[in-house]
Design a protein around this motif. Sequence first.
Motif, PDB file in Angstrom:
ATOM      1  N   GLU A 145       0.709  -1.052   0.025  1.00 49.26           N
ATOM      2  CA  GLU A 145      -0.079   0.106  -0.062  1.00 49.26           C
ATOM      3  C   GLU A 145       0.689   1.258  -0.012  1.00 49.26           C
ATOM      4  N   LYS A 146       2.058   1.220   0.579  1.00 50.40           N
ATOM      5  CA  LYS A 146       2.898   2.434   0.786  1.00 50.40           C
ATOM      6  C   LYS A 146       3.470   2.702  -0.603  1.00 50.40           C
ATOM      7  N   GLN A 147       3.359   1.983  -1.562  1.00 50.26           N
ATOM      8  CA  GLN A 147       4.250   2.500  -2.911  1.00 50.26           C
ATOM      9  C   GLN A 147       3.135   2.089  -3.842  1.00 50.26           C
ATOM     10  N   ALA A 148       2.242   3.194  -3.969  1.00 50.53           N
ATOM     11  CA  ALA A 148       0.943   2.889  -4.846  1.00 50.53           C
ATOM     12  C   ALA A 148       1.300   2.650  -6.335  1.00 50.53           C
ATOM     13  N   VAL A 149       0.213   2.155  -7.024  1.00 51.35           N
ATOM     14  CA  VAL A 149       0.165   2.077  -8.472  1.00 51.35           C
ATOM     15  C   VAL A 149      -0.505   3.194  -9.166  1.00 51.35           C
ATOM     16  N   HIS A 150       0.074   3.576 -10.182  1.00 48.62           N
ATOM     17  CA  HIS A 150      -0.778   4.982 -10.688  1.00 48.62           C
ATOM     18  C   HIS A 150      -1.489   4.327 -11.880  1.00 48.62           C
ATOM     19  N   ASP A 151      -0.989   3.778 -12.885  1.00 51.00           N
ATOM     20  CA  ASP A 151      -1.638   3.197 -14.026  1.00 51.00           C
ATOM     21  C   ASP A 151      -1.994   1.660 -13.962  1.00 51.00           C
ATOM     22  N   TYR A 152      -3.341   1.628 -13.561  1.00 48.50           N
ATOM     23  CA  TYR A 152      -3.690   0.197 -13.221  1.00 48.50           C
ATOM     24  C   TYR A 152      -3.887  -0.841 -14.702  1.00 48.50           C
ATOM     25  N   VAL A 153      -4.089   0.070 -15.486  1.00 44.61           N
ATOM     26  CA  VAL A 153      -4.270  -0.860 -16.808  1.00 44.61           C
ATOM     27  C   VAL A 153      -2.864  -1.383 -17.252  1.00 44.61           C
ATOM     28  N   GLU A 154      -2.020  -0.452 -17.353  1.00 46.52           N
ATOM     29  CA  GLU A 154      -0.561  -0.922 -17.598  1.00 46.52           C
ATOM     30  C   GLU A 154      -0.064  -1.822 -16.601  1.00 46.52           C
ATOM     31  N   PHE A 155      -0.187  -1.501 -15.418  1.00 39.50           N
ATOM     32  CA  PHE A 155       0.575  -2.564 -14.407  1.00 39.50           C
ATOM     33  C   PHE A 155      -0.314  -4.009 -14.511  1.00 39.50           C
ATOM     34  N   GLU A 156      -1.497  -4.072 -15.058  1.00 43.05           N
ATOM     35  CA  GLU A 156      -2.159  -5.352 -15.066  1.00 43.05           C
ATOM     36  C   GLU A 156      -1.391  -5.997 -16.251  1.00 43.05           C
ATOM     37  N   ARG A 157      -1.268  -5.215 -17.410  1.00 41.21           N
ATOM     38  CA  ARG A 157      -0.728  -5.801 -18.551  1.00 41.21           C
ATOM     39  C   ARG A 157       0.731  -6.493 -18.288  1.00 41.21           C
ATOM     40  N   ILE A 158       1.298  -5.716 -17.289  1.00 42.24           N
ATOM     41  CA  ILE A 158       2.771  -6.338 -16.777  1.00 42.24           C
ATOM     42  C   ILE A 158       2.658  -7.505 -15.986  1.00 42.24           C
ATOM     43  N   LEU A 159       1.650  -7.425 -15.191  1.00 40.63           N
ATOM     44  CA  LEU A 159       1.289  -8.424 -14.162  1.00 40.63           C
ATOM     45  C   LEU A 159       1.194 -10.082 -14.835  1.00 40.63           C
ATOM     46  N   TYR A 160       0.355  -9.755 -16.144  1.00 40.11           N
ATOM     47  CA  TYR A 160      -0.141 -10.787 -17.066  1.00 40.11           C
ATOM     48  C   TYR A 160       1.104 -11.485 -17.413  1.00 40.11           C
ATOM     49  N   HIS A 161       2.133 -10.669 -17.786  1.00 43.46           N
ATOM     50  CA  HIS A 161       3.440 -11.089 -18.324  1.00 43.46           C
ATOM     51  C   HIS A 161       4.291 -12.009 -17.327  1.00 43.46           C
ATOM     52  N   TYR A 162       4.179 -11.699 -16.073  1.00 45.32           N
ATOM     53  CA  TYR A 162       4.699 -12.342 -15.013  1.00 45.32           C
ATOM     54  C   TYR A 162       4.068 -13.630 -14.574  1.00 45.32           C
ATOM     55  N   ARG A 163       2.614 -13.463 -14.706  1.00 47.77           N
ATOM     56  CA  ARG A 163       1.938 -14.868 -14.317  1.00 47.77           C
ATOM     57  C   ARG A 163       2.221 -15.664 -15.460  1.00 47.77           C
ATOM     58  N   ALA A 164       2.390 -15.223 -16.561  1.00 49.75           N
ATOM     59  CA  ALA A 164       2.615 -16.327 -17.762  1.00 49.75           C
ATOM     60  C   ALA A 164       3.772 -17.085 -17.375  1.00 49.75           C
ATOM     61  N   GLN A 165       4.799 -16.547 -16.739  1.00 46.24           N
ATOM     62  CA  GLN A 165       5.998 -17.256 -16.426  1.00 46.24           C
ATOM     63  C   GLN A 165       5.930 -18.141 -15.126  1.00 46.24           C
ATOM     64  N   GLY A 166       4.824 -17.984 -14.355  1.00 47.88           N
ATOM     65  CA  GLY A 166       4.415 -18.750 -13.198  1.00 47.88           C
ATOM     66  C   GLY A 166       4.391 -18.032 -11.858  1.00 47.88           C
ATOM     67  N   PHE A 167       5.049 -16.540 -11.874  1.00 50.75           N
ATOM     68  CA  PHE A 167       5.029 -15.773 -10.717  1.00 50.75           C
ATOM     69  C   PHE A 167       3.606 -15.562 -10.167  1.00 50.75           C
ATOM     70  N   ARG A 168       3.534 -15.323  -8.939  1.00 52.04           N
ATOM     71  CA  ARG A 168       1.942 -14.933  -8.241  1.00 52.04           C
ATOM     72  C   ARG A 168       2.280 -13.709  -7.699  1.00 52.04           C
ATOM     73  N   VAL A 169       1.282 -12.956  -7.059  1.00 51.88           N
ATOM     74  CA  VAL A 169       0.915 -11.656  -6.765  1.00 51.88           C
ATOM     75  C   VAL A 169       0.463 -11.755  -5.566  1.00 51.88           C
ATOM     76  N   ALA A 170       0.828 -10.778  -4.434  1.00 52.45           N
ATOM     77  CA  ALA A 170       0.037 -10.467  -3.345  1.00 52.45           C
ATOM     78  C   ALA A 170       0.110  -8.988  -3.087  1.00 52.45           C
ATOM     79  N   ILE A 171      -1.121  -8.506  -2.646  1.00 51.52           N
ATOM     80  CA  ILE A 171      -1.384  -7.104  -2.210  1.00 51.52           C
ATOM     81  C   ILE A 171      -0.901  -7.024  -0.841  1.00 51.52           C
TER      82      ILE A 171
END
Length: 273
Positions: A145-171
């Motif tokens: 939370e302390k390091q806010a995301v500003h462009d969620y559309v772009e960030f979601e696209r980037i996370l898709y790239h990582y998830r395709a490789q097997g990484f997971r995400v936690a908020i």
Amino acid sequence: MTYLFDVIRQYMVSLKRYHALRGMIRDQSLTTYFQPVISLQEGSPLGYEVLNRPPASSLFPNTEAFYDFIGHTDQVFAFERASRDLSFNRFCAALTRSDKPRDTVIFINIHPQVLLDTNYRSGETLQLLSRYGLSPKQVVFELTEKQAVHDYVEFERILYHYRAQGFRVAIDDAGSGYNSLKAIVSLKPEFIKLDKSLIRNVHQCPNQQRIVKLLQEFAAESGTHIIAEGIEAREEFVFLQQEGIEYGQGYAIGRPATELQTASLPVCEKTSM
């Protein structure tokens, strides 16, 4: 004159902090700790959060001040790169010394802006994992939370790239502010980590209980796992377990340590007759 003196003093302190930070990056003088995350229902391990802490210093009175300072410098990428390498290196070494499974999961704190860096996305992380014999499926990126995301559309696209490789995400720090709630809805993380401010004395606070319940319901509907952070009292653990919260971490379960400690469910105290 007093104002000018104060400005000069602050500048000199900031300069000393900057040089100290550069030295830590160069010398890898951070201490790495591992804190267990376990199933609150079964006691089985999920994995470990990796925590890199600076040496005790008058320049950085606490860890939060240290990381806050980094965010205001031009060393964010350099520090994150060094910290990531250090985390994988020391985790791999600790894993070798332990009896834990080779595919043990690790949670890595990461600055959202680092994921936006094209150099970071070029496969550097995969190369690091390959060097240490680890898999992307073992790695969960923690975004706070302390390091806010500003462009969620772009960030979601980037996370898709990582998830395709097997990484997971936690908020991380969920429930502590608007940014974390927006990130949960927009980024659809695999894990939601409830902020310790929600967990502290949750068994006594109806308002905190309602927020925990709402996040739990959202997680159930979206296929997300809940992790309660900062569990320090047996009563907190008992309440969360009874409410069906899936995972947890905190001093009542296992303190951060330089080795991979085996965590356990808190033992309920027996009442005397």
